[in-house]
Design an enzyme around this catalytic site. Structure first.
Site, PDB file in Angstrom:
ATOM      1  CB  THR A 124      -0.904   0.016   1.256  1.00 10.31           C
ATOM      2  OG1 THR A 124      -1.509   1.308   1.404  1.00 10.31           O
ATOM      3  CG2 THR A 124      -0.111  -0.267   2.523  1.00 10.31           C
ATOM      4  CG  ASP A 125      -0.949   5.080  -0.981  1.00  8.25           C
ATOM      5  OD1 ASP A 125      -1.536   4.483  -0.051  1.00  8.25           O
ATOM      6  OD2 ASP A 125      -1.475   6.011  -1.625  1.00  8.25           O
ATOM      7  CD  GLU A 126      -2.414   4.645   4.791  1.00 11.01           C
ATOM      8  OE1 GLU A 126      -1.621   5.179   5.598  1.00 11.01           O
ATOM      9  OE2 GLU A 126      -3.576   5.027   4.633  1.00 11.01           O
ATOM     10  CE1 TYR A 153      -3.108  -1.812   6.040  1.00  5.57           C
ATOM     11  CE2 TYR A 153      -3.265   0.543   5.604  1.00  5.57           C
ATOM     12  CZ  TYR A 153      -3.255  -0.766   5.146  1.00  5.57           C
ATOM     13  OH  TYR A 153      -3.374  -1.032   3.800  1.00  5.57           O
ATOM     14  CE  LYS A 157      -0.421  -4.505   3.212  1.00  2.00           C
ATOM     15  NZ  LYS A 157      -0.841  -5.853   2.693  1.00  2.00           N
TER      16      LYS A 157
END
Length: 343
Positions: A124-126, A153, A157
Site C-alpha cells: 500500500t502507499d501507506e 496499519y 504492511k
C-alpha cells in the site's frame, strides 16, 4: 499459469480481483483463502460461487498446515489478506501485526517450498507515510523512497512488504510488490471513506470529516487496480521489483464529500467536522512512471464517472450495506467507539 491462490478474496479488492480474473481468464482455477473476519463477505462472490473453476476455503493465513496444502497445487499467489483500516489499527494494533506480518511469513515459507511462478505481495502507499521527497518537498512517492509508516496499519504492511522482498533476495522467490493508492468501487466495507459517506448521506446521517478535510489521496477505481495486478502477475523478468499503482487523481476528503453530496442531491449541512485522528497523513500519492515505462500501463477511467457509478452501486445494493451497518455488531461497536459524540 493455471491455478491462482488468492488470499483475502472475500474482501473488497480481493473479491473484485476474483471477478476480474474469472471474466478475463475463465480457464484459470482460482482458490480463495479467506478467514471471513468482519470485512470478509461471501455475498461479494455470490454470483460466481458455483463457477466450475472457483473454490472457496475458509481459513487463516497464519495456519501453516492449511497454507501448505493450498500452496502445493498453485502456480501463483496474489496476497490481499490483511487487516487494512488505519482507525482500527490505532485502537488495536496487535491483530494487524499478527495477520499482516506473521501471516505473510507463513505464506512466503510455504511458497518457497513449491515451484510457484509468481508471488504478488499487495502492499500500500501507506508505507511511505506522507508523500514527499527526502528534502521534505511534497511530491508523489517513488518506489525508491524510504518507508516512513505513520500508523500501526502502515507499519504492519511495511513489515510484510520488506519480508516479501527478503524472500526474493534470500531465496529467489519470484516476488513482485505492489503499492497502490486509495481504491474505491463496489463491495467496499462501509467503514471506509467513500462507502461510509455515501451510505450515511443516503440515510441523512452526518458524514464525519477528520480535521479540516484537506488531507488528500490519489483515488483509483478498483477494477483498474485489478487490471494492473493481472498485468504484473503475467510479467516476466521483474522478480524482486516494486511497482506503484495509482491513477494520478488527487482529491481531498472535503472534495470527495462535496462530490458525493452533489451526486446524491444532499445538502452540505451533512458534512460534520470531527477531531482529527492521530498520525493522519496529509497527502498520499504515488508516482506511477515505472509502471508506464515497463508496461505502457496507466489508469484511464474518468474519476467522476466512476464515482457516480460507485454511488449508484450502493444505491442499488442497499440490502448489502444495510445488513452490515445495522446488524454487524463489530461494525456498530467500531462506529460508536470512533465517532460517538462527534457526529
Amino acid at each position: 499459469m493455471k491455478h491462482i491462490l488468492v488470499t483475502g478474496g472475500a474482501g473488497f479488492i480481493g473479491s473484485n480481483f476474483i471477478h476480474y480474473m474469472i471474466q478475463h481468464h475463465p480457464e484459470y482455477r482460482i482458490t480463495n483463502l479467506d478467514k471471513l473476519t468482519y470485512a470478509g463477505n461471501l455475498e461479494n462472490l455470490r454470483d460466481i460461487e458455483a463457477h466450475p473453476t472457483y473454490t472457496f476455503v475458509q481459513g487463516d493465513i497464519c495456519d501453516a498446515a492449511l497454507v501448505e496444502k493450498l500452496m502445493q497445487p498453485a502456480d501463483a499467489v496474489v496476497h490481499f489478506a490483511a487487516e487494512t483500516h488505519v482507525d482500527r489499527s490505532i485502537m488495536d494494533a496487535g491483530s494487524f501485526i499478527t495477520t499482516d506480518v506473521y501471516g505473510t511469513f507463513v505464506l512466503l515459507e510455504a511458497a518457497r517450498k513449491y515451484p510457484i511462478e509468481r508471488f504478488i505481495q499487495i502492499s500500500t502507499d501507506e508505507v511511505y507515510g506522507t508523500a514527499m521527497s527526502p528534502e521534505g518537498v511534497s511530491r508523489p512517492s517513488l518506489e525508491t523512497d524510504a518507508l516512513m509508516p505513520l500508523s500501526p496499519y502502515a507499519a504492519s504492511k511495511s513489515g510484510a512488504d520488506r519480508l516479501a522482498f527478503s524472500y526474493w533476495a534470500t531465496h529467489k522467490l519470484p516476488v513482485i510488490i505492489t503499492r497502490c493508492s486509495n481504491n474505491y468501487g463496489p463491495y467496499q466495507y462501509p467503514e471506509k471513506l467513500i462507502p461510509l459517506f455515501v451510505t450515511n448521506a443516503l440515510d441523512n446521517i452526518p458524514m464525519p470529516v477528520y480535521g479540516d478535510g484537506q488531507n488528500t489521496r490519489d483515488w483509483i477505481y478498483v477494477e483498474e487496480h485489478c487490471a494492473a495486478v493481472d498485468l504484473l502477475l503475467h510479467s516476466s523478468g521483474y522478480d524482486g521489483e516494486i511497482f506503484n499503482i495509482g491513477a494520478n487523481r488527487e482529491y481531498s476528503v472535503l472534495q470527495i464529500s462535496d462530490l458525493i453530496l452533489d451526486i446524491l442531491g444532499k445538502p452540505k449541512s451533512l458534512i460534520r467536522f470531527v477531531q482529527d485522528r492521530p498520525g493522519h497523513v496529509p497527502r498520499h500519492a504515488v508516482d506511477t512512471a515505472k509502471l508506464r515505462r515497463c508496461f505502457n500501463w496507466s489508469a484511464s477511467v474518468d474519476f467522476h464517472a466512476m464515482l457516480e457509478k460507485t454511488v449508484q452501486w450502493y444505491r442499488e445494493h442497499e440490502t448489502w450495506w444495510r445488513r452490515i451497518k445495522e446488524q454487524d455488531a463489530g461494525y456498530k461497536q467500531y462506529y460508536q467507539q470512533q465517532y460517538q459524540g462527534n457526529v
